[in-house]
Design a protein around this motif. Structure first.
Motif, PDB file in Angstrom:
ATOM      1  N   ARG A  33       0.911  -1.351  -0.129  1.00 49.02           N
ATOM      2  CA  ARG A  33       0.084   0.482   0.322  1.00 49.02           C
ATOM      3  C   ARG A  33       0.530   1.024  -0.064  1.00 49.02           C
ATOM      4  NH1 ARG A  33      -5.295   0.179   3.133  1.00 49.02           N
ATOM      5  NH2 ARG A  33      -6.146  -2.043   2.625  1.00 49.02           N
ATOM      6  N   GLU A  34       0.880   2.514  -0.175  1.00 50.00           N
ATOM      7  CA  GLU A  34       1.115   3.539  -0.526  1.00 50.00           C
ATOM      8  C   GLU A  34       0.954   4.442   0.812  1.00 50.00           C
ATOM      9  OE1 GLU A  34       1.760   7.497  -2.984  1.00 50.00           O
ATOM     10  OE2 GLU A  34       0.518   5.625  -3.832  1.00 50.00           O
ATOM     11  N   TYR A  35       1.443   4.075   2.111  1.00 51.19           N
ATOM     12  CA  TYR A  35       1.802   5.153   3.092  1.00 51.19           C
ATOM     13  C   TYR A  35       2.083   6.138   3.260  1.00 51.19           C
ATOM     14  CZ  TYR A  35      -0.172   0.461   4.921  1.00 51.19           C
ATOM     15  OH  TYR A  35      -0.723  -0.547   4.905  1.00 51.19           O
ATOM     16  N   MET A  36       1.600   7.296   3.960  1.00 52.63           N
ATOM     17  CA  MET A  36       3.193   8.681   4.137  1.00 52.63           C
ATOM     18  C   MET A  36       3.640   8.027   4.725  1.00 52.63           C
ATOM     19  SD  MET A  36      -0.059  11.163   4.510  1.00 52.63           S
ATOM     20  CE  MET A  36      -0.958  11.714   2.803  1.00 52.63           C
ATOM     21  N   PRO A  37       4.733   8.999   4.142  1.00 48.46           N
ATOM     22  CA  PRO A  37       6.114   9.043   5.721  1.00 48.46           C
ATOM     23  C   PRO A  37       6.187   8.654   7.025  1.00 48.46           C
ATOM     24  CG  PRO A  37       6.531  10.616   3.604  1.00 48.46           C
ATOM     25  CD  PRO A  37       5.145  10.176   4.192  1.00 48.46           C
ATOM     26  N   ALA A  99       2.118  14.108   5.663  1.00 48.06           N
ATOM     27  CA  ALA A  99       2.940  13.170   4.629  1.00 48.06           C
ATOM     28  C   ALA A  99       3.835  14.641   5.400  1.00 48.06           C
ATOM     29  CB  ALA A  99       2.388  14.021   3.339  1.00 48.06           C
ATOM     30  N   GLU A 100       4.283  15.446   5.780  1.00 50.81           N
ATOM     31  CA  GLU A 100       5.179  16.607   6.323  1.00 50.81           C
ATOM     32  C   GLU A 100       6.065  16.231   7.016  1.00 50.81           C
ATOM     33  OE1 GLU A 100       3.398  19.996   7.170  1.00 50.81           O
ATOM     34  OE2 GLU A 100       2.491  20.223   5.278  1.00 50.81           O
ATOM     35  N   GLY A 101       5.517  15.471   7.930  1.00 53.19           N
ATOM     36  CA  GLY A 101       6.772  14.679   9.051  1.00 53.19           C
ATOM     37  C   GLY A 101       7.087  13.102   8.868  1.00 53.19           C
ATOM     38  N   VAL A 107       2.274  11.184  13.529  1.00 50.18           N
ATOM     39  CA  VAL A 107       0.604  10.338  14.296  1.00 50.18           C
ATOM     40  C   VAL A 107       0.920  10.196  15.558  1.00 50.18           C
ATOM     41  CG1 VAL A 107      -0.168   8.196  13.703  1.00 50.18           C
ATOM     42  CG2 VAL A 107       1.912   8.961  12.137  1.00 50.18           C
ATOM     43  N   LEU A 108       1.892   9.739  16.209  1.00 51.32           N
ATOM     44  CA  LEU A 108       0.823   9.809  18.087  1.00 51.32           C
ATOM     45  C   LEU A 108       0.451  11.049  18.250  1.00 51.32           C
ATOM     46  CD1 LEU A 108       3.950   7.413  19.307  1.00 51.32           C
ATOM     47  CD2 LEU A 108       1.570   6.631  18.834  1.00 51.32           C
TER      48      LEU A 108
END
Length: 290
Positions: A33-37, A99-101, A107-108
Motif C-alpha cells: 500500500r502507499e503509506y505516507m512517511p 506527509a510532512e512528518g 502520528v501519535l
C-alpha cells in the motif's frame, strides 16, 4: 543484517535482551500500500516492537499491537508469530501532517482518543489482551510504561525506523530468587539502561547487532545465541475466507452472489484474492445448485 532477531545475555546477571532488524519484510509490507512517511515510520516501529515482544513469550502463537483512534488516523496493527513471521497494516485519511512528518511522533501526536492493545493469542489456551494508554510521546515509551505498571518486569525499549529499515532493542531485568539477589550488582540495571539511551536512531537501524552490543556494553561479558530469521508472512487463507462467509450467514451470501458472482475476497495485508463461485459459497451451507 536484514530481517534478524538476535538474543543476548549479560553473563552472570539476570539481564537478557533482543535486537531486531527488519528490511526485506518492511519493504514488502510498505509496497502493498502507499503509506505516507510518518505512517511508514509508525508501522516500522510497531513491527520491530512486536518482534521484540514475541521473543519474550514462551508459547506457540502470535502477539500483535493494535492502535485504535478517532480522527484522520483510524487504526494500525502489527503482528509477529512464533515462526518469526511479521505483518502490518494501517488505515487513515489523507492528512498533510503525515506527509510532512517523517517521525512516528507526528502520528501519535495527532491521535484522538487513542488506545494501544497488546494481544497475545496462543495456538492452544486462552487469549490475553492488555490495554495501554497512548499518553507518551513515543511508542517505545508507552510499551515501557506498560511493562512497569502491568507486567512489573523492568524493561527498556528503543525503536527506530527510516525509509529502508527498522530496528529495535529490548533489555529486561528478570525476576530473581533470594539466593540470586545476594550476587546481583545493583548498579548494573541503571547503568545498562543509561547506556541504552545513548544509542542513536541511525545506529539502531544501520549497525549490526554485534556492533550495537559492542558500542553499548563492551565492558560487560555478553553471550550471543544463534540469531533468528524474521520474514513477512500473512495469516490469510482460503479456509479463513470460507469461515468468514459462514459467519455472515447464508442469506448474506445469497445477497452477495446477486451483486458479485463469483464472490471475491481480497486480503488487505498481502493483496491475495480468493474467489468463491455460487456453488462453492452455497456448498458451505450444504446448499447445492439445481
Amino acid at each position: 543484517m536484514s530481517d534478524l532477531r538476535q538474543r543476548f545475555f549479560i553473563e552472570d546477571s539476570p539481564i537478557r535482551g533482543e535486537i531486531v532488524h527488519l528490511e526485506e519484510a518492511l519493504q514488502t509490507i510498505l509496497a502493498k500500500r502507499e503509506y505516507m512517511p510518518a505512517v511508514q515510520s509508525l508501522l516500522g516501529e510497531m513491527l520491530s516492537a512486536t518482534a521484540l515482544l514475541a521473543s519474550t513469550l514462551k508459547i506457540q502463537g502470535r502477539i500483535s499491537l493494535q492502535i485504535q483512534a478517532t480522527g484522520t488516523f483510524k487504526w494500525a496493527m502489527a503482528e509477529c508469530n512464533h515462526l518469526g513471521e511479521v505483518r502490518a497494516l494501517a488505515d487513515y485519511e489523507e492528512d498533510p501532517r503525515f506527509a510532512e512528518g517523517t517521525d512516528s511522533r507526528t502520528v501519535l501526536a495527532s491521535l484522538t482518543n487513542p488506545v494501544l492493545f497488546i494481544n497475545i493469542e496462543p495456538e492452544h489456551g486462552e487469549r490475553y489482551q492488555g490495554i495501554v494508554p497512548l499518553d507518551q510521546p513515543t511508542l517505545a515509551g508507552c510499551l515501557i510504561q506498560y511493562y512497569d505498571l502491568s507486567a512489573q518486569i523492568p524493561t527498556h525499549i528503543v525503536l527506530a525506523t527510516n525509509s529502508q529499515r527498522s530496528g529495535g532493542l529490548l533489555i529486561q531485568l528478570l525476576p530473581r530468587n533470594e539466593e540470586e539477589q545476594e550476587f546481583v550488582d545493583e548498579d548494573l540495571w541503571p547503568r545498562l539502561t543509561m547506556l541504552t539511551e545513548t544509542l542513536k536512531p541511525e545506529e539502531l537501524t544501520d549497525l549490526s547487532a554485534n556492533e550495537i552490543l559492542y558500542r553499548l556494553y563492551n565492558e560487560e561479558e555478553v553471550r550471543l545465541p544463534e540469531a533468528e530469521q524474521l520474514k513477512f508472512g500473512c495469516t490469510c487463507s482460503r479456509e479463513r475466507c470460507a469461515n468468514a462467509l459462514i459467519q455472515i450467514g447464508v442469506a448474506a451470501v445469497h445477497e452477495s452472489l446477486e451483486i458479485q458472482n463469483p464472490i471475491q475476497m481480497d486480503c488487505q495485508c498481502c493483496n491475495t484474492r480468493y474467489e468463491f463461485t455460487a456453488e462453492e459459497a452455497l456448498g458451505l451451507f450444504g446448499e447445492h445448485l439445481s
